[in-house]
Design a protein around this motif. Structure first.
Motif, PDB file in Angstrom:
ATOM      1  N   UNK A 103       0.816   3.618 -10.545  1.00 50.29           N
ATOM      2  CA  UNK A 103       0.625   2.556  -9.556  1.00 50.29           C
ATOM      3  C   UNK A 103      -0.616   2.847  -8.726  1.00 50.29           C
ATOM      4  N   UNK A 104      -1.308   1.811  -8.313  1.00 48.65           N
ATOM      5  CA  UNK A 104      -2.426   1.958  -7.385  1.00 48.65           C
ATOM      6  C   UNK A 104      -2.479   0.742  -6.475  1.00 48.65           C
ATOM      7  N   UNK A 105      -2.902   0.932  -5.230  1.00 48.53           N
ATOM      8  CA  UNK A 105      -2.971  -0.205  -4.314  1.00 48.53           C
ATOM      9  C   UNK A 105      -4.048  -1.184  -4.752  1.00 48.53           C
ATOM     10  N   UNK A 106      -3.870  -2.432  -4.380  1.00 52.51           N
ATOM     11  CA  UNK A 106      -4.850  -3.456  -4.744  1.00 52.51           C
ATOM     12  C   UNK A 106      -6.136  -3.240  -4.027  1.00 52.51           C
ATOM     13  N   UNK A 116      -5.760  11.972  -0.209  1.00 53.33           N
ATOM     14  CA  UNK A 116      -6.959  11.503  -0.907  1.00 53.33           C
ATOM     15  C   UNK A 116      -6.630  10.763  -2.211  1.00 53.33           C
ATOM     16  N   UNK A 117      -5.373  10.633  -2.555  1.00 57.48           N
ATOM     17  CA  UNK A 117      -4.970  10.006  -3.826  1.00 57.48           C
ATOM     18  C   UNK A 117      -5.351   8.531  -3.849  1.00 57.48           C
ATOM     19  N   UNK A 118      -5.775   8.068  -5.020  1.00 51.40           N
ATOM     20  CA  UNK A 118      -6.090   6.650  -5.191  1.00 51.40           C
ATOM     21  C   UNK A 118      -5.189   5.996  -6.228  1.00 51.40           C
ATOM     22  N   UNK A 119      -4.415   6.808  -6.943  1.00 47.01           N
ATOM     23  CA  UNK A 119      -3.495   6.304  -7.962  1.00 47.01           C
ATOM     24  C   UNK A 119      -2.322   7.272  -8.066  1.00 47.01           C
ATOM     25  N   UNK A 120      -1.135   6.744  -8.330  1.00 53.00           N
ATOM     26  CA  UNK A 120       0.048   7.580  -8.497  1.00 53.00           C
ATOM     27  C   UNK A 120      -0.020   8.299  -9.835  1.00 53.00           C
ATOM     28  N   UNK A 173       0.832  -1.195   0.000  1.00 53.63           N
ATOM     29  CA  UNK A 173       0.000   0.000   0.000  1.00 53.63           C
ATOM     30  C   UNK A 173       0.863   1.240   0.000  1.00 53.63           C
ATOM     31  N   UNK A 174       0.196   2.353   0.112  1.00 53.21           N
ATOM     32  CA  UNK A 174       0.904   3.626   0.170  1.00 53.21           C
ATOM     33  C   UNK A 174       1.818   3.668   1.383  1.00 53.21           C
ATOM     34  N   UNK A 175       2.935   4.333   1.252  1.00 50.52           N
ATOM     35  CA  UNK A 175       3.791   4.634   2.394  1.00 50.52           C
ATOM     36  C   UNK A 175       3.433   6.041   2.829  1.00 50.52           C
ATOM     37  N   UNK A 176       3.537   6.319   4.112  1.00 53.17           N
ATOM     38  CA  UNK A 176       3.197   7.651   4.604  1.00 53.17           C
ATOM     39  C   UNK A 176       4.465   8.440   4.880  1.00 53.17           C
ATOM     40  N   UNK A 177       4.491   9.669   4.389  1.00 58.33           N
ATOM     41  CA  UNK A 177       5.622  10.565   4.580  1.00 58.33           C
ATOM     42  C   UNK A 177       5.058  11.896   5.054  1.00 58.33           C
ATOM     43  N   UNK A 178       5.146  12.157   6.348  1.00 51.66           N
ATOM     44  CA  UNK A 178       4.547  13.332   6.992  1.00 51.66           C
ATOM     45  C   UNK A 178       3.045  13.335   6.715  1.00 51.66           C
ATOM     46  N   UNK A 179       2.524  14.332   6.040  1.00 54.41           N
ATOM     47  CA  UNK A 179       1.095  14.387   5.764  1.00 54.41           C
ATOM     48  C   UNK A 179       0.792  14.055   4.300  1.00 54.41           C
ATOM     49  N   UNK A 207       5.066   3.482  -3.389  1.00 53.59           N
ATOM     50  CA  UNK A 207       6.154   2.533  -3.127  1.00 53.59           C
ATOM     51  C   UNK A 207       6.951   2.164  -4.376  1.00 53.59           C
ATOM     52  N   UNK A 208       6.425   2.457  -5.552  1.00 54.11           N
ATOM     53  CA  UNK A 208       7.116   2.134  -6.798  1.00 54.11           C
ATOM     54  C   UNK A 208       8.120   3.214  -7.210  1.00 54.11           C
TER      55      UNK A 208
END
Length: 60
Positions: free
Chosen positions: A57-60, A48-52, A28-34, A39-40
């Protein structure tokens, strides 16, 4: 004869790896501050992002 890939291909591959002692997990997404970090490619996005928007890339 070859067949078209299906959505179950990832599950079969994960099962194949886990049967041979490899750990598999959903990435899944990695969190960096806010922000959310892809991860790719490491691209930063709003929470609120659902796709890079950089690499698609998008999480499964």
């Amino acid at each position: 004869m070859a067949t078209a890939p299906t959505g179950d291909d990832d599950a079969l591959f994960d099962e194949f790896l886990s049967e041979r002692g490899h750990e598999t997990e959903d990435v899944g997404w990695q969190e960096d501050y806010n922000k959310l970090q892809c991860p790719e490619c490491g691209g930063l996005h709003d929470t609120s992002a659902s796709e890079c928007s950089v690499c698609g890339w998008h999480p499964r």
